[in-house]
Scaffold this active site. Structure first.
Site, PDB file in Angstrom:
ATOM      1  N   ARG A 148      20.582  26.506 -11.372  1.00  0.00           N
ATOM      2  CA  ARG A 148      19.758  26.637 -10.170  1.00  0.00           C
ATOM      3  C   ARG A 148      18.455  25.858 -10.280  1.00  0.00           C
ATOM      4  O   ARG A 148      17.806  25.579  -9.279  1.00  0.00           O
ATOM      5  CB  ARG A 148      19.442  28.110  -9.906  1.00  0.00           C
TER       6      ARG A 148
ATOM      7  N   ARG B 127      14.420  16.540 -12.051  1.00  0.00           N
ATOM      8  CA  ARG B 127      14.251  15.287 -11.310  1.00  0.00           C
ATOM      9  C   ARG B 127      13.509  14.255 -12.144  1.00  0.00           C
ATOM     10  O   ARG B 127      12.516  14.580 -12.800  1.00  0.00           O
ATOM     11  CB  ARG B 127      13.439  15.528 -10.028  1.00  0.00           C
TER      12      ARG B 127
ATOM     13  N   ARG C 157      19.091  43.615 -12.932  1.00  0.00           N
ATOM     14  CA  ARG C 157      17.736  43.522 -13.442  1.00  0.00           C
ATOM     15  C   ARG C 157      16.807  44.028 -12.349  1.00  0.00           C
ATOM     16  O   ARG C 157      17.032  43.782 -11.168  1.00  0.00           O
ATOM     17  CB  ARG C 157      17.370  42.086 -13.820  1.00  0.00           C
TER      18      ARG C 157
ATOM     19  N   ARG D 216       5.537  36.327 -14.094  1.00  0.00           N
ATOM     20  CA  ARG D 216       4.756  35.433 -13.247  1.00  0.00           C
ATOM     21  C   ARG D 216       3.693  36.221 -12.488  1.00  0.00           C
ATOM     22  O   ARG D 216       3.739  37.449 -12.432  1.00  0.00           O
ATOM     23  CB  ARG D 216       5.649  34.685 -12.255  1.00  0.00           C
TER      24      ARG D 216
ATOM     25  N   GLU E  72       4.446  40.353 -12.129  1.00  0.00           N
ATOM     26  CA  GLU E  72       5.835  40.802 -12.093  1.00  0.00           C
ATOM     27  C   GLU E  72       6.353  41.049 -13.509  1.00  0.00           C
ATOM     28  O   GLU E  72       6.268  40.159 -14.367  1.00  0.00           O
ATOM     29  CB  GLU E  72       6.719  39.765 -11.386  1.00  0.00           C
TER      30      GLU E  72
ATOM     31  N   TYR F  76      24.157  37.370  -6.088  1.00  0.00           N
ATOM     32  CA  TYR F  76      22.807  36.879  -5.829  1.00  0.00           C
ATOM     33  C   TYR F  76      22.844  35.986  -4.598  1.00  0.00           C
ATOM     34  O   TYR F  76      23.473  34.938  -4.597  1.00  0.00           O
ATOM     35  CB  TYR F  76      22.256  36.089  -7.023  1.00  0.00           C
TER      36      TYR F  76
ATOM     37  N   ASP G  78      20.498  33.890  -1.775  1.00  0.00           N
ATOM     38  CA  ASP G  78      19.249  33.454  -1.180  1.00  0.00           C
ATOM     39  C   ASP G  78      19.207  33.959   0.250  1.00  0.00           C
ATOM     40  O   ASP G  78      20.238  34.336   0.830  1.00  0.00           O
ATOM     41  CB  ASP G  78      19.143  31.926  -1.210  1.00  0.00           C
TER      42      ASP G  78
END
Length: 366
Positions: free
Chosen positions: A171, A175, A248, A279, A299, A347, A349
């Site tokens: 995921r 680049r 989780r 984070r 978090e 999962y 999005d």
């Protein structure tokens, strides 16, 4: 009162289905065990800032149909997700790009960066990655894996990277350009005014009952509904007959700070293993806020326990096998349709949730 559909869960899947059902002339009741609508995308206003109560949600999609659909209910801003990684005070660009490679190795050209990654992959002797650790080293090299992947991922999933499947790291974009946009998405942004307002617009004119637990009121509710759209946890629906699926969970520590700017970015990942949280989110920057105060959330990832909030399904072989057992039971439920992240144990999005709900609507109404 009799209803054509009872929608269990006022998150995105449930709200989209309820909106479309009403549009097709159906009588709909939406319930949610939480005291509010919008599920995990719920935002609440604090100090004039729309705070993402259940973690950062950045809408992104390449699906024009989905993009056009959500734009019926909200105007989206131009927010582009460009997280920063903090490794013991060293700051790196995410996604992994030329800024990251330059900071890590001092390389200037894509060719130099590719050569460095190739050297580290070959030194590790990886030809066919068998786990997340090997996959990460293959993609970005040992140095970046050690500083920016290993600690963060092991905190998030609660197990060594060598024990995690390789597909999880796929995921993450890599680049060899200076593009700091995390998502390879044509459309992205945050709804102006917050997600709660967007979901309110979806549910306009529909009866909604918060603080209503379906499983506790199942028999009573069954008397006046024809069909149920269930977006809760599939194993919970069947009273954990075969055992609990693994998730989780995430715990949030949210603070209001009497300063206009804490970290200068909406998302900063803490990638060393010693920092206990994964984070920090600074919510105002999702909407380019200029408020005199700021709100941050730390978090902490943890193992899910019954009674807690399940966030990320652990889609390994063992849990997939267990889910398939529950799926067989679900297929035998004549009046109940399971959907969404918890109902389908996958999962999603946000755009995938909406696309899945619209696909179900097509089956039900066309």
């Amino acid at each position: 009162m009799h209803y054509d559909y009872l929608v269990v869960g006022a998150g995105l899947f449930g709200a989209v289905f309820a909106h479309e059902a009403k549009k097709h002339g159906k009588k709909v009741l939406v319930i949610d065990k939480r005291p509010h609508i919008a599920g995990n995308v719920y935002t609440e206003e604090i100090e004039g800032i729309n705070v993402h109560k259940y973690g950062a949600h950045i809408f992104h999609t390449n699906d024009k149909k989905v993009w056009d659909y959500v734009n019926q209910f909200a105007q989206f801003n131009r927010y582009t997700n460009s997280p920063v990684a903090n490794y013991k005070g060293e700051l790196y660009s995410l996604p992994f790009n030329m800024y990251t490679f330059n900071k890590m190795w001092g390389v200037v050209t894509p060719e130099e960066a590719e050569r460095k990654i190739k050297e580290q992959r070959e030194a590790a002797g990886i030809t066919e990655p068998k786990n997340l650790e090997e996959q990460a080293i293959s993609l970005v090299g040992k140095d970046i894996y050690g500083k920016l992947v290993k600690g963060y991922t092991e905190k998030q999933w609660g197990r060594p990277c060598s024990e995690l499947p390789p597909f999880i790291i796929n995921r993450l974009p890599v680049r060899f350009t200076f593009d700091n946009n995390y998502y390879n998405a044509l459309y992205q942004g945050i709804p102006i005014g917050g997600y709660t307002k967007m979901v309110e617009n979806m549910l306009d004119g529909i009866e909604v009952r918060p603080n209503c637990d379906y499983l506790e009121n199942k028999k009573e509710l069954a008397n006046f509904v024809d069909k149920v759209i269930y977006t809760g946890a599939i194993d919970g629906y069947f009273n954990y007959k075969f055992g609990a699926l693994e998730y989780r969970s995430v715990r949030f520590e949210t603070e209001v700070l009497d300063r206009p700017n804490f970290q200068g970015n909406a998302v900063v990942n803490y990638t060393d293993s010693q920092t206990p949280f994964t984070r920090i989110i600074e919510h105002k920057f999702f909407e380019f806020g200029t408020q005199p105060k700021t709100v941050i959330s730390r978090e902490y990832s943890s193992k899910w326990k019954q009674g807690g909030e399940p966030y990320y399904p652990v889609n390994d072989e063992k849990n997939t096998e267990l889910y398939n057992k529950y799926k067989q039971l679900a297929n035998k439920e004549s009046k109940v349709i399971f959907g969404g992240r918890l109902g389908e144990y996958r999962y999603y999005d946000m755009d995938e949730v909406i696309a899945s709900a619209l696909k179900l609507c097509d089956k039900q109404f066309n």
